[in-house]
Scaffold this active site. Sequence first.
Site, short mmCIF file in Angstrom:
data_model
loop_
_atom_site.label_atom_id
_atom_site.label_comp_id
_atom_site.label_asym_id
_atom_site.label_seq_id
_atom_site.Cartn_x
_atom_site.Cartn_y
_atom_site.Cartn_z
N ARG A 35 -1.68 4.18 29.28
CA ARG A 35 -3.22 3.50 29.28
C ARG A 35 -3.31 3.66 30.42
O ARG A 35 -4.54 2.80 31.29
CB ARG A 35 -3.63 2.70 28.22
CG ARG A 35 -4.28 1.25 28.15
CD ARG A 35 -4.49 0.53 26.83
NE ARG A 35 -5.25 -0.17 26.16
CZ ARG A 35 -5.93 -0.91 26.67
NH1 ARG A 35 -4.66 -1.89 27.35
NH2 ARG A 35 -7.45 -1.77 26.56
N ILE A 39 -12.70 -1.14 27.50
CA ILE A 39 -11.81 0.64 27.45
C ILE A 39 -11.05 -0.64 26.43
O ILE A 39 -11.01 -1.86 26.10
CB ILE A 39 -10.28 0.44 28.60
CG1 ILE A 39 -9.95 1.41 27.52
CG2 ILE A 39 -9.59 -0.91 28.95
CD1 ILE A 39 -8.60 1.71 28.84
N SER A 40 -11.46 0.33 24.93
CA SER A 40 -11.17 -0.58 23.41
C SER A 40 -9.92 -0.38 23.73
O SER A 40 -8.55 -0.31 24.47
CB SER A 40 -11.18 0.78 22.75
OG SER A 40 -12.34 1.04 22.78
N GLN A 41 -9.70 -1.40 22.66
CA GLN A 41 -8.06 -2.21 22.23
C GLN A 41 -6.96 -0.82 21.59
O GLN A 41 -8.00 -0.30 20.85
CB GLN A 41 -7.96 -3.37 20.93
CG GLN A 41 -6.87 -3.66 20.35
CD GLN A 41 -7.29 -5.00 19.14
OE1 GLN A 41 -8.36 -5.70 19.36
NE2 GLN A 41 -6.63 -5.13 18.90
N PRO A 42 -5.41 -0.48 22.11
CA PRO A 42 -5.48 0.66 22.09
C PRO A 42 -5.46 0.98 20.16
O PRO A 42 -5.35 2.20 19.51
CB PRO A 42 -3.67 0.39 22.88
CG PRO A 42 -4.18 -0.55 23.66
CD PRO A 42 -5.26 -1.63 23.47
#
Length: 218
Positions: free
Chosen positions: A38, A64-67
């Site tokens: 990431r 960027i979305s939460q993993p």
Amino acid sequence: MSDPDTSAAERKMQFLFALRSRGVTDPAVLTAMERIDRGRFVRGLFSERAYEDTPLPIACGQTISQPSVVGLMTQALQVSPRDKVLEVGTGSGYQAAILSLLARRVYTVDRHKRLVREAREIFEALDLVNITAFTSDGSFGLPDQAPFDRIIVTAAAEDPPGPLLAQLKIGGIMVLPVGQSDAVQSLIRVRRTETGFDYDEMRPVRFVPLIEGIAREN
């Protein structure tokens, strides 16, 4: 002084533990998320926080979305190695990179030319040759490449867009956030059947809105 290789390994272990603890249990998805760093997709001030389970700002006012949300959405898609996948909302390119390790082919679209350009550079650097990225209005999908086995949307619409539903194969799955505001959104999974569509509500989420049209370059 600590060994940087050791701290990197520990950070990766903590990252994967956080994913598992939040419900990402599919071994193929976890392996893909372990392989795709990431940190390659987060730039500038926020790069230090790339391994936290939190959304982070990227260019063009996007995130960027939460993993763990990336993992849960990917898991819900149930991607198989023969699948052709459409992603609406390239953003940083992180979600498409993970999908590329699971699917035969990934098409990803975004309304921001800069995001598509920067994502392409990362895909090339990582040798992810099965991703094709376009600048286009994602709410219309990609009719020229349809139908798709799987569709994932990383921006929230009030309802699943009709063109995307139409581009989903019978037996296909679409995962997307829906909701009328950024305060009230639900992640849903849509399955196309011979007779229509089945909907499962999965969990509350927060995504940027799905906006029609191509963004103007600043």
